[in-house]
Design a protein around this motif. Structure first.
Motif, PDB file in Angstrom:
ATOM      1  N   ARG A   1      20.817  11.560   3.915  1.00 60.31           N
ATOM      2  CA  ARG A   1      19.728  12.534   3.769  1.00 60.31           C
ATOM      3  C   ARG A   1      20.372  13.876   3.437  1.00 60.31           C
ATOM      4  NH1 ARG A   1      14.944  10.430   5.855  1.00 60.31           N
ATOM      5  NH2 ARG A   1      13.991  12.482   5.595  1.00 60.31           N
TER       6      ARG A   1
ATOM      7  N   LYS B   1      13.634  10.619  -3.621  1.00 60.28           N
ATOM      8  CA  LYS B   1      14.722   9.678  -3.360  1.00 60.28           C
ATOM      9  C   LYS B   1      15.547   9.457  -4.613  1.00 60.28           C
ATOM     10  CE  LYS B   1      11.999   7.092   0.072  1.00 60.28           C
ATOM     11  NZ  LYS B   1      11.446   5.760   0.436  1.00 60.28           N
TER      12      LYS B   1
ATOM     13  N   THR C   1      17.926  10.081   0.427  1.00 56.17           N
ATOM     14  CA  THR C   1      16.613  10.712   0.573  1.00 56.17           C
ATOM     15  C   THR C   1      16.750  12.223   0.684  1.00 56.17           C
ATOM     16  OG1 THR C   1      15.838   8.742   1.748  1.00 56.17           O
ATOM     17  CG2 THR C   1      14.488  10.716   1.923  1.00 56.17           C
ATOM     18  N   GLU C   2      15.807  12.930   0.063  1.00 56.36           N
ATOM     19  CA  GLU C   2      15.802  14.387   0.183  1.00 56.36           C
ATOM     20  C   GLU C   2      15.467  14.775   1.619  1.00 56.36           C
ATOM     21  OE1 GLU C   2      13.398  18.340  -1.456  1.00 56.36           O
ATOM     22  OE2 GLU C   2      12.840  16.319  -2.149  1.00 56.36           O
ATOM     23  N   ASP C   3      16.282  15.627   2.200  1.00 51.76           N
ATOM     24  CA  ASP C   3      16.050  16.125   3.563  1.00 51.76           C
ATOM     25  C   ASP C   3      15.293  17.436   3.462  1.00 51.76           C
ATOM     26  OD1 ASP C   3      16.040  16.380   6.246  1.00 51.76           O
ATOM     27  OD2 ASP C   3      18.183  16.741   6.480  1.00 51.76           O
TER      28      ASP C   3
ATOM     29  N   ARG D   1      13.349  16.078  10.984  1.00 49.42           N
ATOM     30  CA  ARG D   1      14.087  15.178  10.113  1.00 49.42           C
ATOM     31  C   ARG D   1      15.570  15.221  10.456  1.00 49.42           C
ATOM     32  NH1 ARG D   1      11.435  13.333   5.579  1.00 49.42           N
ATOM     33  NH2 ARG D   1       9.404  14.260   5.169  1.00 49.42           N
TER      34      ARG D   1
ATOM     35  N   ASN E   1      19.632  13.558   9.526  1.00 47.53           N
ATOM     36  CA  ASN E   1      20.449  12.869   8.549  1.00 47.53           C
ATOM     37  C   ASN E   1      20.801  11.491   9.073  1.00 47.53           C
ATOM     38  OD1 ASN E   1      20.631  14.944   6.645  1.00 47.53           O
ATOM     39  ND2 ASN E   1      22.133  16.000   7.932  1.00 47.53           N
TER      40      ASN E   1
END
Length: 289
Positions: A148, A219, A241-243, A260, A262
């Motif tokens: 992430r 993503k 995935t974009e954090d 969220r 990582n």
């Protein structure tokens, strides 16, 4: 008497000349250029006798005869011991030979030699080289620093192949497409690491900026492919995935369950060591540039 001998010699010479013109020709061998060890291999030898009779067909590996087909013999096929070559006598005949469970030590120049019957015994030969490869037993493995990442940060990944000789060539794809500097900016460092005289593995290190261009619905799918032309292809992939940044509520309720984090795939000690090696090489490359 001398005249008679001269006449006989002349007749024989003419027969040889005439029969030679219409005899064996156009011999061509077909041998795979590269094959996997343990496989079976079918090699062919085609030729045109133009009505003449076949005397023998002989197969050689680096000038050592390992198979002979003589149509007048019972049985016609004969195997000779050369480098533990295993010939399938049921399938092999005057135009083909099948080798079973081939090994790396059976690499070399394969030749087919066909000879027509008396009186000419005309012979033609053709050859081709076959290389037998011990392919990797394991598929390549991708390690990433984080799975992430927020926009603007750098994705760092390492792909390590299994060992073989020659070593596999590693390439990368992003969202199913080959990575190139025309559409996105990235850095790649590759090297081959020799284990012993028979085995070498490949490593490739990738740096890629997390931008909106590389994401699809937040993503990206990163894949590495290890390839030895004609005999081996395997791959591994990981989803990044974009954090997105966490925004606290007005009341300041920052529940840990809504934050969220990582993530990273479970890795072994060996994989962690590979990741440490990757960071060391990247730092070395940066300092030298």
């Amino acid at each position: 008497m001398d005249n008679m001998r001269h006449l006989i010699h002349l007749i024989i010479s003419l027969l040889v000349l005439v029969l030679g013109v219409i005899g064996l020709k156009n011999l061509q061998i077909t041998v795979p250029r590269m094959v996997r060890s343990g496989d079976s291999v079918l090699m062919t030898c085609n030729y045109d006798l133009e009505g003449k009779l076949l005397y023998t067909v002989k197969w050689y590996l680096d000038d050592a005869e390992f198979y002979r087909f003589a149509p007048k013999k019972k049985p016609p096929g004969l195997v000779l011991p050369v480098r533990n070559i295993n010939v399938n006598l049921t399938i092999s005949n005057k135009n083909k030979v099948m080798l079973l469970n081939i090994s790396k030590k059976q690499s070399g120049l394969y030749k087919c030699e066909a000879t027509e019957e008396l009186p000419t015994l005309e012979t033609k030969t053709d050859g081709a080289t076959m290389t037998i490869i011990d392919v990797p037993q394991n598929k390549p493995t991708i390690l990433v620093e984080r799975q992430r990442l927020p926009l603007g940060e750098t994705l760092r990944a390492n792909c390590t192949s299994g060992s073989s000789l020659p070593a596999p060539v590693i390439t990368w794809t992003l969202n199913g497409e080959p990575i190139n500097n025309v559409t996105i900016f990235f850095k790649e460092y590759s090297r081959n690491i020799k284990i012993d005289e028979e085995r070498t593995f490949s490593q490739s290190y990738l740096e890629l900026s997390m931008t909106s261009e590389v994401l699809q619905e937040g993503k990206l799918l990163l894949k590495c492919l290890a390839n030895i032309p004609l005999v081996y292809k395997a791959s591994d992939e990981v989803e990044i995935t974009e954090d997105e940044p966490f925004i606290a509520s007005v009341r300041g309720d920052a529940s840990p369950h809504s934050h969220r984090t990582n993530g990273c795939r479970p890795v072994s000690i060996t994989q962690c060591l590979g990741l440490v090696t990757m960071f060391y090489i990247l730092l070395t490359a940066r300092s030298s540039s």
